[in-house]
Design a protein around this motif. Structure first.
Motif, short mmCIF file in Angstrom:
data_model
loop_
_atom_site.label_atom_id
_atom_site.label_comp_id
_atom_site.label_asym_id
_atom_site.label_seq_id
_atom_site.Cartn_x
_atom_site.Cartn_y
_atom_site.Cartn_z
N ILE A 77 81.61 29.36 -7.76
CA ILE A 77 82.06 30.16 -6.63
C ILE A 77 81.66 31.63 -6.83
O ILE A 77 81.14 32.29 -5.92
N ALA A 78 81.87 32.11 -8.04
CA ALA A 78 81.51 33.50 -8.33
C ALA A 78 80.01 33.73 -8.17
O ALA A 78 79.58 34.76 -7.63
N ASP A 79 79.22 32.75 -8.62
CA ASP A 79 77.76 32.87 -8.50
C ASP A 79 77.34 32.95 -7.03
O ASP A 79 76.49 33.77 -6.65
N ILE A 80 77.94 32.07 -6.22
CA ILE A 80 77.57 32.06 -4.80
C ILE A 80 78.03 33.34 -4.11
O ILE A 80 77.30 33.93 -3.30
N GLU A 81 79.23 33.78 -4.45
CA GLU A 81 79.72 35.03 -3.86
C GLU A 81 78.79 36.20 -4.22
O GLU A 81 78.52 37.08 -3.40
N GLN A 82 78.29 36.15 -5.44
CA GLN A 82 77.38 37.19 -5.88
C GLN A 82 76.08 37.13 -5.06
O GLN A 82 75.56 38.18 -4.63
N GLN A 83 75.58 35.93 -4.85
CA GLN A 83 74.36 35.78 -4.04
C GLN A 83 74.58 36.29 -2.61
O GLN A 83 73.72 36.95 -2.02
N MET A 84 75.77 35.96 -2.07
CA MET A 84 76.07 36.38 -0.70
C MET A 84 76.21 37.91 -0.63
O MET A 84 75.75 38.54 0.33
N ASP A 85 76.81 38.49 -1.66
CA ASP A 85 76.93 39.96 -1.70
C ASP A 85 75.55 40.59 -1.73
O ASP A 85 75.30 41.63 -1.09
N ALA A 86 74.65 39.98 -2.49
CA ALA A 86 73.30 40.53 -2.60
C ALA A 86 72.59 40.48 -1.25
O ALA A 86 71.89 41.43 -0.86
N ILE A 87 72.77 39.38 -0.55
CA ILE A 87 72.15 39.26 0.78
C ILE A 87 72.73 40.33 1.72
O ILE A 87 72.01 41.00 2.45
N ASN A 88 74.05 40.50 1.66
CA ASN A 88 74.71 41.52 2.49
C ASN A 88 74.19 42.92 2.17
O ASN A 88 73.91 43.73 3.07
N ALA A 89 74.06 43.16 0.87
CA ALA A 89 73.60 44.50 0.44
C ALA A 89 72.18 44.76 0.95
O ALA A 89 71.87 45.86 1.43
N ASP A 90 71.33 43.74 0.85
CA ASP A 90 69.96 43.88 1.34
C ASP A 90 69.96 44.14 2.84
O ASP A 90 69.22 44.98 3.35
N TYR A 91 70.81 43.39 3.51
CA TYR A 91 70.88 43.52 4.97
C TYR A 91 71.30 44.93 5.37
O TYR A 91 70.70 45.57 6.24
N GLU A 92 72.38 45.41 4.70
CA GLU A 92 72.89 46.75 5.04
C GLU A 92 71.89 47.84 4.69
O GLU A 92 71.82 48.87 5.36
N ALA A 93 71.12 47.60 3.65
CA ALA A 93 70.13 48.61 3.25
C ALA A 93 68.81 48.45 3.99
O ALA A 93 67.87 49.22 3.77
N GLY A 94 68.74 47.43 4.82
CA GLY A 94 67.52 47.20 5.59
C GLY A 94 66.38 46.67 4.75
O GLY A 94 65.21 46.76 5.13
N ARG A 95 66.73 46.09 3.60
CA ARG A 95 65.68 45.53 2.74
C ARG A 95 65.45 44.06 3.10
O ARG A 95 66.40 43.36 3.49
N PRO A 96 64.24 43.57 2.92
CA PRO A 96 64.00 42.13 3.13
C PRO A 96 64.69 41.34 2.01
O PRO A 96 64.76 41.82 0.88
N ASN A 97 65.18 40.18 2.35
CA ASN A 97 65.86 39.36 1.34
C ASN A 97 64.99 38.17 0.96
O ASN A 97 64.44 37.49 1.83
#
Lengths: 629, 124
Positions: free
Chosen positions: A310-330
């Motif tokens: 669960i922690a691993d997946i949450e981390q992956q989802m956070d990374a996707i969110n961070a990329d999205y908010e920063a306008g970076r491609p994921n």
């Protein structure tokens, strides 16, 4: 490779082979007496801690225990299972072929045929004597004349008869040859089976000597180094056996599993529990307290593993969110929605296992009994086998098999879960019992139907569960300490169908069966359940919707079924759905849902406070059938 | 062998253990020999009949006697000898080798054994 001739088989002393097998069996018994002397008179006697105490003394006792255990295993695995069994099976198989051979050879000799050729490819041909009787003397034997369909010439001067033989010589030849071919086929088959039996016995004995386990090292200066290697090898050998049992590849019954388990040394058992709890925990035939220890370890590990996932997946989802908010491609290979879906599945599994874990930590609040975890899983709808109290030491054991809608999620919940039902049953057994201990088991180790339509109208899920329920019951019998318990199997709703079909198809080694709110138990008569019909009980409260869903055979509460009934009350509010009769499973689809509510609720009312059904079930489970109303 | 923080011993009781170990060793050897004799005879009959079982049985019997039952009795005997030395010396024997039995054990109690089994000791 077997190279017996037919004469070898004919003359073989099969009784001597059998006696050889019995000699090995007797030898094993005598040898076990010797190993028992070491355990009783040495380890627990003259060399006990009272007479000899030190670190080395402990090691010597363990050493004697180890090599005695090795010898006992050797006696069981080699002398008994291999040599004795190979000899007895070979003697039986070869005797059967020998008997058939003697009968066949009698016919061959009587009819003047002869056996020729290679011992693996015999031919049976008419002998010279038979040839001469036909072609030279024109006086074939009676049996051949009968087959050809002519009279045998009455004497040497019966020229008419001889002329007829002469005219049918082709037929005589063909029929004599045909019979020879039949004898030949039969002889080849006999010899083939005999060679196979011989080869199989030889192969079993030869295989015995391939890669046997090492013996414990001798005491001496290098002992400390060698014993660790020995224990490691021993552990691997036992682990391989345990894995085969767990996978069902050993074909051992729960009783045999229990014998195997009891034959292991303490060190072997402890190693298995520590290193392979996932095999030990679910296996029928292993003692309940051991299974509980192993299953709790696996449960903890799984919860920890799920937390990590669960922690691993949450981390992956956070990374996707961070990329999205920063306008970076994921560049994640898995989409956010897929991760979200997986996360929800993992959280559900994690929550269900945590619920189950929390329910078994503290003793039962009223009876003080410990919980024992006998099995669990998250596959499909999930599985759980939990006991209030230890069935191995209890005087009474009551196994509850839930029905439609039962799943792991419903097992652990505080509010209305299946665990509440066994808690109630355990409490009732204490307050209405005779002071004996009763263990109450939730057996949810099958895929119960999801709803009252569809799967619940089919017996397929019950049939699929029969083998496991039979094995579980046999396991309880195998591991019970002391006198056999008074064992009751209680099925509710589709669970009663599961119990009935298991009893019908596998046989359930139980003392009582109780069916409550049953849609039928897969048989039309209590007599078909394999126990005394006097020990079969059924009940349905007067407002249970199941009355209209009797789809799996005769109503077990009916007189024609031939069992006993007891009273249950409809303790929940509601109207009788179809006062004029009818099938609710069909009718519910039509607009009568509101009217059905009470009847549906009363299908689960058997554990309600104050319902007399609870008292009655407790009386049956505690051996007080005379008190049942 | 392990070291010793605590050490108590009743030598006579340990000697009795030794006697049982030697007796089990002897009993198993004797009964195994009897079994193997009869099995070898049966195996010969089966060999004479050109069976595959005959040779396999003969080899299995020999293997059992030498490797498994023989291994067990060897362990019984060796452990008995070790304990006999411990009991005789009434001390913790850490650095044991099989030759110690011949030189340190009570041979009045175990007459003839020092010579009888000398050749079977791996580190004699």
């Amino acid at each position: 490779m077997s190279d017996m001739s037919w004469k070898d088989l004919r003359d073989l002393d099969c009784a001597a082979i059998q006696s050889g097998g019995y000699a090995w069996a007797g030898y094993v018994d005598r040898m076990v007496e010797q190993s028992e002397r070491l355990r009783t008179d040495v380890i627990a006697g003259h060399l006990s801690i009272e007479n000899y105490e030190s670190d080395t003394a402990t090691q010597v006792r363990e050493h004697i225990d180890l090599f005695t255990g090795r010898f006992e295993d050797d006696l069981s695995d080699y002398a008994q299972t291999r040599v004795r069994t190979a000899l007895l099976e070979a003697s039986e198989a070869l005797k059967a072929e020998q008997d058939e051979l003697l009968e066949l050879v009698g016919l061959i000799e009587e009819r003047a045929y002869e056996i020729e050729g290679d011992k693996h490819d015999y031919e049976v041909n008419p002998s010279g004597e038979l040839h001469r009787s036909i072609y030279l003397h024109l006086d074939p034997p009676q049996w051949l004349c009968d087959r050809v369909g002519i009279d045998k010439p009455s004497a040497w001067y019966d020229l008419v008869g001889e002329a007829e033989v002469m005219s049918r010589l082709g037929d005589f030849y063909e029929l004599a040859k045909e019979l020879g071919a039949q004898y030949q086929d039969r002889l080849r088959a006999i010899m083939s089976r005999a060679h196979d039996a011989d080869d199989e016995a030889a192969a079993a004995l030869t295989a015995m000597r391939e890669a046997p386990p090492e013996l414990p090292p001798q005491l001496g200066a290098t002992y400390d180094d060698l014993i660790d290697d020995y224990k490691a090898e021993l552990s691997e050998e036992v682990a391989a056996e345990m894995e085969a049992i767990f996978n069902g590849e050993s074909d051992l019954s729960p009783e045999q599993v229990n014998q195997w388990w009891e034959g292991l040394s303490d060190a072997e058992r402890e190693a298995l529990i520590a290193e392979h709890p996932e095999w030990v925990g679910p296996t029928d035939g292993i003692p309940v307290d051991v299974r509980d220890t192993a299953n709790r370890t696996v449960l903890d590990d799984q919860i920890t593993g799920l937390d990590q996932e669960i922690a691993d997946i949450e981390q992956q989802m956070d990374a996707i969110n961070a990329d999205y908010e920063a306008g970076r491609p994921n560049d994640s290979p898995v989409s956010y929605s897929e991760l979200q879906e997986r996360l929800e599945e993992l959280r559900q599994d994690r929550d269900q296992l945590a619920d189950l874990d929390s329910r078994i930590q503290e003793p039962h609040p009223d009876t003080g009994q410990e919980y024992f975890l006998l099995g669990f899983g998250t596959e499909g709808e999930g599985q759980a086998i939990v006991s209030v109290g230890n069935p191995d030491t209890a005087d009474n054991v009551n196994v509850y098999v839930p029905g439609t809608g039962a799943d792991l999620g419903g097992a652990g919940y505080d509010n209305g879960g299946l665990m509440n039902r066994i808690d109630s049953m355990a409490y009732d057994a204490m307050r209405f019992g005779k002071g004996e201990e009763t263990a109450t088991v939730l057996w949810l180790d099958y895929d119960a139907p999801d709803g009252v339509v569809g799967e619940a109208r089919d017996t397929a899920l019950a049939e699929a569960a029969a083998d496991d329920l039979g094995s579980f019951t046999d396991g309880l019998r195998a591991t019970a300490e002391g006198e056999p318990s008074n064992l009751t199997m209680t099925g509710h709703s589709y669970g009663s169908t599961t119990v009935g079909i298991a009893a019908r198809d596998e046989g359930l080694d139980v003392d009582n069966m109780v069916f409550i709110g049953s849609p039928g138990v897969g048989v039309d008569s209590a007599e078909a359940l394999g126990i005394d019909p006097d020990n079969v009980w059924a009940s349905r409260n007067p407002d249970d919707v199941i009355e209209y869903g009797m789809v799996h055979g005769e109503d077990p509460t009916g007189e024609e079924f031939g069992g006993n009934t007891f009273t249950s009350e409809a303790t929940r509010e509601g109207e009788h759905p179809f006062p004029g009769g009818g099938n609710v499973l069909l009718g519910a689809a039509g607009g009568a849902v509101a009217a059905v509510d009470g009847a549906v609720a009363n299908h689960s009312a058997y554990w309600d406070d104050g319902n007399i059904s609870r008292e009655n079930m407790a009386f049956i489970a505690t051996g007080q059938e005379g008190e049942v109303e | 062998m392990a070291g010793a923080d605590v050490f108590t011993m009743e030598p006579d009781e340990v000697h009795k253990s030794v006697e049982i170990l030697f007796d089990v060793e002897s009993e198993v050897d004797s009964r195994t020999a009897t079994l193997i004799d009869s099995t070898t005879e049966l195996a010969q009959q089966l060999k004479d009949s050109d069976t595959a079982l005959g040779p396999a049985l003969a080899e299995a019997a020999e293997w059992w006697q030498l490797r498994r039952a023989g291994g067990f009795t060897g362990l019984c005997g060796n452990t008995g000898e070790y304990l006999a030395v411990c009991a005789e010396e009434a001390v913790e024997v850490d650095d044991y080798n099989a030759g110690d039995f011949a030189s340190l054990a009570d041979h009045d109690r175990y007459p003839g054994r020092a010579n009888e089994n000398a050749s079977s000791r791996p580190d004699w």
